[in-house]
Design a protein around this motif. Structure first.
Motif, PDB file in Angstrom:
ATOM      1  N   UNK A 127       0.832  -0.613   0.085  1.00  0.00           N
ATOM      2  CA  UNK A 127       0.063   0.169  -0.122  1.00  0.00           C
ATOM      3  C   UNK A 127       0.620   0.942   0.368  1.00  0.00           C
ATOM      4  N   UNK A 128       0.760   2.297  -1.058  1.00  0.00           N
ATOM      5  CA  UNK A 128       1.054   2.992  -1.131  1.00  0.00           C
ATOM      6  C   UNK A 128       0.652   4.136   0.723  1.00  0.00           C
ATOM      7  N   UNK A 129       2.137   5.125   1.566  1.00  0.00           N
ATOM      8  CA  UNK A 129       1.805   5.787   2.382  1.00  0.00           C
ATOM      9  C   UNK A 129       0.503   6.843   1.963  1.00  0.00           C
ATOM     10  N   UNK A 130       0.269   7.584   3.025  1.00  0.00           N
ATOM     11  CA  UNK A 130      -0.803   8.523   3.160  1.00  0.00           C
ATOM     12  C   UNK A 130      -0.429   9.685   2.453  1.00  0.00           C
ATOM     13  N   UNK A 172       8.365   7.895  17.872  1.00  0.00           N
ATOM     14  CA  UNK A 172       7.795   7.094  16.387  1.00  0.00           C
ATOM     15  C   UNK A 172       9.277   6.483  16.392  1.00  0.00           C
ATOM     16  N   UNK A 173      10.303   6.727  16.817  1.00  0.00           N
ATOM     17  CA  UNK A 173      11.950   5.869  16.784  1.00  0.00           C
ATOM     18  C   UNK A 173      11.748   5.297  17.542  1.00  0.00           C
ATOM     19  N   UNK A 174      11.284   5.067  18.304  1.00  0.00           N
ATOM     20  CA  UNK A 174      10.568   4.040  19.753  1.00  0.00           C
ATOM     21  C   UNK A 174      10.351   2.806  19.261  1.00  0.00           C
ATOM     22  N   UNK A 175       9.848   3.409  18.676  1.00  0.00           N
ATOM     23  CA  UNK A 175       8.508   1.440  17.665  1.00  0.00           C
ATOM     24  C   UNK A 175       8.574   1.562  16.672  1.00  0.00           C
ATOM     25  N   UNK A 189       7.471   5.608   7.468  1.00  0.00           N
ATOM     26  CA  UNK A 189       5.691   4.902   7.377  1.00  0.00           C
ATOM     27  C   UNK A 189       4.753   5.475   7.957  1.00  0.00           C
ATOM     28  N   UNK A 190       5.011   4.857   8.900  1.00  0.00           N
ATOM     29  CA  UNK A 190       4.362   5.402  10.402  1.00  0.00           C
ATOM     30  C   UNK A 190       4.117   7.461  10.378  1.00  0.00           C
ATOM     31  N   UNK A 191       5.075   8.372  10.180  1.00  0.00           N
ATOM     32  CA  UNK A 191       5.252   9.284   9.354  1.00  0.00           C
ATOM     33  C   UNK A 191       4.191  10.039   8.671  1.00  0.00           C
ATOM     34  N   UNK A 192       4.218   8.585   7.800  1.00  0.00           N
ATOM     35  CA  UNK A 192       2.938   9.499   6.487  1.00  0.00           C
ATOM     36  C   UNK A 192       1.731   8.856   7.095  1.00  0.00           C
ATOM     37  N   UNK A 193       1.651   7.898   7.480  1.00  0.00           N
ATOM     38  CA  UNK A 193       0.188   7.185   7.687  1.00  0.00           C
ATOM     39  C   UNK A 193      -0.539   8.152   9.065  1.00  0.00           C
TER      40      UNK A 193
END
Length: 544
Positions: free
Chosen positions: A363-366, A429-432, A523-527
């Motif tokens: 899936x593409x990121x948002x 975000x980095x830790x996760x 990916x987390x930042x983007x979504x």
């Protein structure tokens, strides 16, 4: 055959079902970096053929073409100038004319000439080919201004039309990253108050850390500055017509008429006290001649469009610098090419693999992903700084910067350090992301180095963009490896030397883990529904 076109998870499942084969959903959604791809990128970028990728060199042009070709092969949209992948930057390379530097101190009763190279140092001007300035001198302590830390070294003195003299360094009680930012702003503070020159006093305390003679060894190197579209040098203040770095052993004439002696100032520094500003009641003349040459070098930029109708207009920015320091002039060495395998062929390789992973994900990121390979990092973060001033997408729509600079991929690391993680929500975000690969997030083991202000994310931080910069930590997974020792040995023996080359024992499987973590961060930042934000108590939250 590897699929590189957009294939949604549902379409892929239908295709496999039609062939009589089912793939578990978790497997279909998995994407990972490839060790062989990392190795092929790194070995090309750090090959002798590219001759160290110095800014403006043929070798760096080849590196830029390679990166652009990879972006194109992945189907990424060009994000440079005029529909290309390139953002070409014009630089001015300035060199001090041999024998032109002069400095004299007029005490009223005598004029004392200081000797260039032994008693004072200076660099070329990026503005003029010849310059001379004569003006009274005002002492301004450390030359710092900060409401947050209660500093104003210009209080109760008028420096308009005068030369300011400040001591090197900064107060020890300042936090390292914040202090480094303020230290880098000394020229700005002086120029904004109308000073026409700056003298920095090399102190006995500084001599213990970096002797004056060591600084003198590097003075004849050219200075590089980017030019704006009007041909003006960046962040250079026209009113500052002269500068000098003066050894304390030659500085007595400057204090000849001062109410406070130089030794008293040094005693205050030794006790951790803040010297106050005062008039020196002497005049100084600073002269120099400079030679100018223009060179060009490109940033390389590409975009993966986001899938969300609204969020696709926001960008997660990945950066990695493609330049290095070129060919050494040290004739005592057999190998003269500074290949820059770890610095930063490794970071660019991670950037290219991260781009492939986003392209091939189910899936593409948002949000859109902006991949930016920058030039001239080694010359002072210049490529990143130019892009921060002249972005090819709206700067306010860049939600975060994930910087990839010099991952030392020489051991099986068990932790990472994330510079910037304590300043914004990107820390969690980095830790996760690291935790998904059983990698711990550790605190900065060398805060005195202020690394958060020393790589390509910093120009974006100064523009208000939250950023994070990962480094392999000092803990290794195996008992037979000491990550901190290997990391330290690399810096002691290979950093900015010809031995930083692909023949090092590079652990490409560790590179896979490092790349996967950086991919998950982006990916987390983007979504995420919310864009990253600075923490309320961060000094960097309100710089722009």
């Amino acid at each position: 055959m590897r699929m590189t076109t957009w294939v949604g998870a549902a379409a892929l499942t239908a295709l496999l079902t039609a062939c009589g084969e089912q793939t578990p959903p978790a497997q279909a959604a998995t994407v990972s970096a490839d060790a062989q791809a990392l190795q092929s990128h790194l070995e090309f970028l750090a090959s002798d053929a590219l001759e160290g990728r110095d800014t403006g060199s043929r070798g760096h042009e080849i590196a830029a073409q390679y990166i652009a070709a990879r972006f194109k092969a992945l189907g990424l949209e060009p994000a440079g100038d005029d529909g290309t992948y390139y953002q070409r930057i014009t630089f001015r390379r300035s060199t001090l004319t041999e024998g032109s530097a002069a400095m004299s101190v007029d005490t009223g009763s005598e004029v004392v000439e200081l000797e260039y190279g032994d008693e004072f140092l200076t660099g070329p001007s990026a503005y003029t080919t010849t310059s001379t300035v004569t003006a009274p001198v005002v002492f301004v302590g450390y030359g710092l201004v900060s409401d947050e830390f209660g500093l104003n070294d210009y209080a109760n003195v008028d420096v308009n039309g005068k030369i300011v003299m400040m001591v090197s360094g900064r107060p020890e009680e300042l936090p390292s990253e914040e202090g480094a930012h303020l230290n880098s702003s000394k020229t700005k503070f002086a120029a904004e108050r109308g000073a026409v020159g700056i003298i920095t006093l090399h102190t006995p305390m500084r001599e213990e850390v970096r002797p004056f003679k060591v600084s003198a060894m590097y003075q004849r190197a050219p200075r590089i500055t980017w030019l704006n579209p009007e041909g003006e040098p960046n962040v250079t203040y026209k009113n500052l017509q002269g500068s000098a770095y003066v050894d304390y052993r030659a500085a007595a004439p400057l204090f000849a008429n001062a109410a406070i002696g130089m030794d008293e100032v040094f005693a205050q520094l030794e006790k951790g006290e803040q010297p106050q500003p005062f008039e020196l009641n002497t005049k100084v003349t600073l002269s120099r001649a400079s030679e100018h040459e223009q060179i060009t070098s490109p940033n390389v930029a590409a975009i993966l469009p986001g899938s969300d109708a609204e969020l696709q207009h926001e960008y997660v920015l990945y950066t990695a610098h493609s330049d290095h320091i070129g060919v050494t002039q040290d004739l005592s060495q057999d190998d003269h090419i500074n290949n820059g395998a770890m610095d930063n062929a490794s970071g660019v390789s991670v950037l290219l693999e991260t781009a492939r992973m986003f392209v091939e994900a189910a899936e593409r990121p948002k949000r859109s992903i902006l991949f930016l390979s920058v030039t001239a990092e080694e010359r002072g973060l210049l490529g990143a700084d130019y892009f921060a001033h002249y972005p090819t997408v709206p700067l306010q729509q860049i939600v975060a910067n994930v910087n990839l600079d010099m991952p030392v991929l020489l051991y099986d690391f068990a932790d990472v350090i994330a510079f910037g993680s304590t300043h914004s929500t990107l820390g969690s975000t980095v830790a996760e992301a690291a935790g998904q690969f059983d990698i711990a997030l550790s605190e900065d083991p060398m805060p005195e180095q202020a690394i958060f202000t020393r790589s390509d994310h910093y120009p974006f931080v100064k523009k208000g963009i939250p950023a994070v910069f990962l480094m392999t930590g000092f803990t290794a997974k195996g008992e037979d490896e000491d990550g901190g020792e290997i990391w330290g040995k690399f810096f002691a023996e290979h950093y900015h030397r010809p031995s930083d080359q692909p023949s090092l024992p590079i652990n490409y499987e560790a590179g896979v883990v490092f790349t996967n973590i950086n991919y998950e961060i982006g990916k987390t930042i983007a979504n995420d529904d919310e864009r990253p934000r600075w923490l309320p108590d961060s000094f960097f939250a309100d710089l722009d």
